[in-house]
Design a protein around this motif. Structure first.
Motif: not given
Length: 413
Positions: A182-189
């Motif tokens: 996953m990309d970082r934005e998705t992981m943060l969410a």
């Protein structure tokens, strides 16, 4: 901790092929045993604050099917499962209902046991309560702190500090993102949605997960090697899986909502502790929706196993309804699912009781059943193979009845 009563599983002559399953981390089908004679399975257990819903049932049924297929292939299976019997959702529910959190956990674990017995789910060899493993988990956290993989974050509302895992400290067996892809934005969410605290001040990286929560007023806590407090979520499974099964295990299993952060971070903790991968394969079940939304305790749109049983459902029909869907697919439960499975079950029962038909191709049906289940747990294909045998006039030989029981867990007749 006591698991539940194991159902009987008939022995079927011969053996099936080694199961191949979809590995989330690579996106490819794999034999997670690497050709060895032993298969080790760890499945993340419940947080016991509410009844067993169909999402839970489908997950444990999928890995029950995997265990049955491994055994049918002649493998020695070792299976461990935890129960997260101290965690924020449990404490919040207990406070809301005005009950002791330990009593709530005990009552819901007992309900879960009864539901698993009704569905004829094979119990784990090791059924482990997190509260029984606090000392061992704390020792693992202390090791991570000593080796630089864990760090303290000042915690004003506690006498101690919270401890976090440094996701950017590299290991030879893990780096952030390898399992989740996953990309970082998705992981943060997802971290914010699924128990993480990306906005916590003082962390080195917003994605760093909690290893140890220092004691707060009114919360359960334990004396330990890292102070007074309780474990974080991910480290529990890393330690229990490694201690009970040894690393790497064959399969780390659970629902697809555990891919990130839970299984990602559990893999990171295991690598930092043991310099080994957590698992050869990460296998995940799809989500079940009801009334247009994913079944979840937080939404309250639960279809529970106990509710269906109390309404008179045959537990075999519940199992058959779930097996009629691919374990890895997302799908929606409708009330007609149970009615359809009940009709199918009645047809199968009548087939066994009829005694007529020809037995010439019964061996072929057994082989098809074994092949379907071994092919990424294709239980809909296995169910269809039985339907075809019934419709085609194949006699229900004892071996054929036994293989339906051994692989699908449904005793017919």
């Amino acid at each position: 901790m006591r698991a539940w009563q194991a159902p009987s599983v008939p022995e079927v002559p011969g053996s099936g092929p080694r199961p191949v399953v979809h590995d989330t981390s690579t996106g490819k089908p794999v034999d997670p045993t690497h050709g060895e004679a032993r298969a080790a399975l760890y499945v993340c257990g419940i947080t016991p604050y509410d009844a067993t819903h169909l999402g839970h049932a489908a997950t444990y049924l999928a890995f029950d099917t995997l265990g049955r297929a491994w055994r049918d292939a002649g493998l020695d299976v070792e299976y461990a499962q935890n129960t997260t019997d101290v965690d924020d959702p449990l404490l919040e529910r207990a406070a809301r209902d005005g009950v002791d959190w330990r009593d709530l956990a005990a009552s819901q674990i007992d309900l879960f046991r009864r539901d698993m017995e009704a569905l004829r789910i094979l119990p784990p060899d090791d059924y482990v309560a997190v509260t029984d493993e606090v000392e061992r988990i704390a020792e693992a956290v202390a090791f991570l702190q000593e080796t630089g993989s864990a760090y303290a974050v000042p915690t004003p509302d506690s006498e101690g500090d919270d401890l976090y895992f440094d996701v950017n400290r590299p290991t030879e067996s893990w780096s952030l993102g390898d399992e989740s892809r996953m990309d970082r934005e998705t992981m943060l969410a997802l971290s914010a949605e699924r128990g993480g605290d990306p906005d916590r001040p003082g962390k080195r990286d917003p994605l760093d997960p909690l290893l140890w929560r220092a004691a707060r007023a009114g919360e359960p806590s334990w004396e330990s090697a890292v102070g007074v407090g309780r474990p974080g979520w991910h480290i529990e499974c890393s330690v229990i899986a490694g201690d009970r099964l040894g690393l790497p295990i064959s399969v780390q299993g659970g629902g697809s909502d555990l891919v990130f952060p839970h299984h990602e971070m559990s893999a990171g903790h295991a690598a930092a502790l043991a310099h080994q991968p957590l698992a050869h394969a990460y296998v995940h079940t799809g989500m079940i929706a009801y009334q247009g939304e994913k079944i979840s305790k937080s939404l309250g749109n639960l279809v529970t196993v106990r509710g269906l049983l109390d309404d008179g459902a045959d537990p075999r029909a519940i199992r058959l309804a779930l097996l009629s869907h691919r374990y890895s697919d997302d799908w929606e439960w409708f009330d007609a699912e149970l009615a359809s499975a009940t009709r199918r079950l009645a047809t199968w029962d009548a087939w066994v009781g009829g005694g007529a038909g020809h037995a010439d191709d019964a061996d072929d049906v057994v082989a098809r059943l074994r092949a379907r289940v071994a092919d990424d747990l294709d239980t809909p294909g296995a169910v269809a193979a039985v339907d075809t045998a019934v419709a085609g006039g194949t006699r229900s030989t004892p071996e054929l009845v036994d293989v339906v029981d051994a692989l699908l867990g449904i005793r017919i007749g």
